[in-house]
Design a protein around this motif. Structure first.
Motif, mmCIF file in Angstrom:
data_model
loop_
_atom_site.group_PDB
_atom_site.id
_atom_site.type_symbol
_atom_site.label_atom_id
_atom_site.label_comp_id
_atom_site.label_asym_id
_atom_site.label_seq_id
_atom_site.Cartn_x
_atom_site.Cartn_y
_atom_site.Cartn_z
ATOM 1 N N GLN A 376 0.864 -1.171 0.000
ATOM 2 C CA GLN A 376 0.000 0.000 0.000
ATOM 3 C C GLN A 376 0.903 1.223 0.000
ATOM 4 N N SER A 377 1.040 1.852 -1.149
ATOM 5 C CA SER A 377 2.011 2.926 -1.305
ATOM 6 C C SER A 377 1.347 4.201 -1.806
ATOM 7 N N ARG A 378 1.587 5.286 -1.099
ATOM 8 C CA ARG A 378 1.095 6.588 -1.551
ATOM 9 C C ARG A 378 1.726 6.950 -2.894
ATOM 10 N N TYR A 379 2.994 6.585 -3.083
ATOM 11 C CA TYR A 379 3.654 6.927 -4.333
ATOM 12 C C TYR A 379 3.086 6.132 -5.502
ATOM 13 N N LEU A 380 2.627 4.916 -5.268
ATOM 14 C CA LEU A 380 1.967 4.166 -6.332
ATOM 15 C C LEU A 380 0.623 4.808 -6.668
ATOM 16 N N GLU A 381 -0.066 5.316 -5.664
ATOM 17 C CA GLU A 381 -1.311 6.063 -5.922
ATOM 18 C C GLU A 381 -1.031 7.266 -6.816
ATOM 19 N N LEU A 382 0.069 7.968 -6.536
ATOM 20 C CA LEU A 382 0.417 9.142 -7.346
ATOM 21 C C LEU A 382 0.731 8.746 -8.782
ATOM 22 N N ASP A 383 1.334 7.571 -8.974
ATOM 23 C CA ASP A 383 1.597 7.084 -10.330
ATOM 24 C C ASP A 383 0.301 6.850 -11.096
ATOM 25 N N THR A 384 -0.653 6.181 -10.464
ATOM 26 C CA THR A 384 -1.909 5.860 -11.146
ATOM 27 C C THR A 384 -2.734 7.124 -11.384
ATOM 28 N N GLN A 385 -2.653 8.079 -10.471
ATOM 29 C CA GLN A 385 -3.355 9.349 -10.669
ATOM 30 C C GLN A 385 -2.731 10.138 -11.814
ATOM 31 N N ALA A 386 -1.403 10.071 -11.931
ATOM 32 C CA ALA A 386 -0.721 10.756 -13.037
ATOM 33 C C ALA A 386 -1.141 10.162 -14.372
ATOM 34 N N THR A 387 -1.289 8.842 -14.418
ATOM 35 C CA THR A 387 -1.757 8.199 -15.641
ATOM 36 C C THR A 387 -3.155 8.678 -16.002
ATOM 37 N N ALA A 388 -4.045 8.726 -15.034
ATOM 38 C CA ALA A 388 -5.417 9.173 -15.296
ATOM 39 C C ALA A 388 -5.434 10.599 -15.831
ATOM 40 N N ALA A 389 -4.648 11.482 -15.205
ATOM 41 C CA ALA A 389 -4.596 12.878 -15.651
ATOM 42 C C ALA A 389 -4.057 12.982 -17.071
ATOM 43 N N TYR A 390 -3.029 12.212 -17.372
ATOM 44 C CA TYR A 390 -2.417 12.249 -18.697
ATOM 45 C C TYR A 390 -3.377 11.728 -19.756
ATOM 46 N N MET A 391 -4.039 10.619 -19.467
ATOM 47 C CA MET A 391 -4.952 10.023 -20.444
ATOM 48 C C MET A 391 -6.133 10.948 -20.750
ATOM 49 N N LEU A 392 -6.621 11.627 -19.730
ATOM 50 C CA LEU A 392 -7.743 12.544 -19.934
ATOM 51 C C LEU A 392 -7.362 13.721 -20.833
ATOM 52 N N ALA A 393 -6.077 14.039 -20.872
ATOM 53 C CA ALA A 393 -5.631 15.206 -21.641
ATOM 54 C C ALA A 393 -5.129 14.858 -23.027
#
Length: 415
Positions: A376-393
């Motif tokens: 359970q990693s906060r940094y892994l959460e940030l990775d998946t959130q970055a992917t979502a933001a990038y894909m939406l754009a």
């Protein structure tokens, strides 16, 4: 099988990168190449022109055998923590024997000596750094000046004149500092950067140009065809496919609206909670918006830029707002604790052999997908959130499924 590690962004993978890769294999006498690569967002606070899976494919077709992801928490940092995260990932694999980076001089002895002296920031170096910062210099400039002054103070007169401020020297120094801090066993090497300087915006050679100059062709000039002589044929094929699909090219222009929405819906005290938002930058940002004639990234950066606030510093600050990177997640103690997982983005048949070894010898969990992470990693959460933001754009307007590619996509495999 002897392996050499590379720390890369490949934005995009070009002929200069291929030269560096091949020379790294020679100097390290390696049989295989392991690359740790930034994901969708990069060290200078910019989005990558293609997503991390497309860039992984180009890297594998260009000679890498195993591509690992540098977590977003480190990939979007200034040199110290970018280098620390990247070196830590390579060391944690347990299978990388050496790593090689490019520098302006191709000389490693002075950098290695300086790294050993300042790795743990002795009090005198800290004092000199504070003095340089108080003089109004930007942090990179202050840091290089403090190094020169400290080396003089300890009798390293010849080393004090070394051009530490040059971008690749700065990164190289921090790679070596990171190696000292984590007490890594990898052997470091460097090779001289050839034919184009870091950040050079013009193409001055028929075959080799900086990634910056190539992105200018792609983004500002809109000339995909013009990049053909400057990148390997496999990279060009990947770019053609990504352009045709509408997934690329991606630039800051794709993120302006969500960024401004995040800015104008928050108070100054809320904006001050984001990483890199320091010294009242939140007020400067809010005060600049009403004065802009156009709401583009370039006008905003021009309005914010000062001697102290460099373009890179500002881009990283704005990126922290876009990606919801709060200071509380990026304290020195948390960053120094290091990476918590090794994310595999792709591999070749030779890389598959390395992967089998790595699963046995790695000091951290090896992830083929975010969906089955044992940590359970906060940094892994940030990775998946970055992917979502990038894909939406992405220009082609990604489907809802694309937002969750970190959970659904397996690594890229090149036979």
């Amino acid at each position: 099988m002897r392996t050499v590690g590379l720390i890369v962004e490949y934005n995009p993978f070009h002929n200069g990168h291929q030269y560096h890769l091949r020379e790294s294999v020679k100097i390290a006498e390696a049989d295989a190449v392991v690359a740790v690569m930034s994901g969708h967002f990069l060290q200078r606070g910019e989005p990558a022109v293609m997503d991390k899976w497309a860039r992984t494919e180009a890297a594998l077709r260009g000679g890498c055998d195993l591509v690992l992801e540098l977590p977003t928490a480190y990939a979007t940092q200034a040199a110290e923590w970018f280098a620390y995260g990247a070196v830590a990932v390579l060391e944690a694999t347990g299978i990388v024997d050496a790593f090689c980076f490019g520098t302006e001089s191709g000389e490693i002895e002075v950098l290695h000596d300086a790294a050993k002296l300042i790795a743990h920031e002795p009090p005198e170096f800290q004092r000199l750094l504070r003095e340089e910062l108080l003089s109004g210099k930007s942090y990179p400039s202050a840091y290089s000046s403090a190094i020169a002054a400290y080396l003089l103070s300890v009798g390293r007169k010849e080393a004090a004149g070394f051009p530490f401020a040059q971008p690749n020297h700065t990164l190289g120094l921090h790679y070596l500092i990171a190696l000292e801090r984590i007490q890594g066993r990898m052997t470091p090497y460097t090779i001289r950067r050839e034919k184009s300087e870091y950040g050079q915006t013009t193409v001055t050679d028929s075959a080799i140009a900086s990634a910056t100059a190539i992105r200018k062709l792609l983004l500002e000039d809109g000339k995909l065809e013009a990049s053909r002589p400057l990148v390997p044929s496999a990279t060009y094929d990947v770019m053609q496919r990504e352009w045709a699909s509408g997934r690329s090219p991606v630039s800051w222009a794709n993120f302006v609206q969500p960024l401004l929405h995040a800015v104008v819906t928050q108070r100054p005290d809320q904006l001050a909670e984001y990483r890199e938002m320091t010294e009242g930058l939140e007020y400067r940002l809010l005060n600049a918006l009403p004065e802009l004639e156009h709401t583009g990234m370039e006008p905003l950066l021009e309005a914010l830029k000062t001697k102290r606030y460099t373009r890179t510093k500002l881009q990283r600050a704005l990126l922290s707002i876009l990606l919801n990177h709060k200071k509380e997640d990026f304290t020195p103690d948390k960053l120094a604790a290091g990476v918590e997982y090794i994310r595999v983005l792709g591999f070749t048949s030779k890389g598959q052999q390395l992967l089998k070894r790595m699963k046995k010898e790695a000091r951290l969990p090896v992830l083929l997908s975010a969906a089955r992470s044992p940590v359970q990693s906060r940094y892994l959460e940030l990775d998946t959130q970055a992917t979502a933001a990038y894909m939406l754009a992405q220009p082609g307007h990604a489907s809802s499924a694309a937002i969750f590619r970190d959970f659904t996509d397996r690594p890229i495999i090149i036979e």
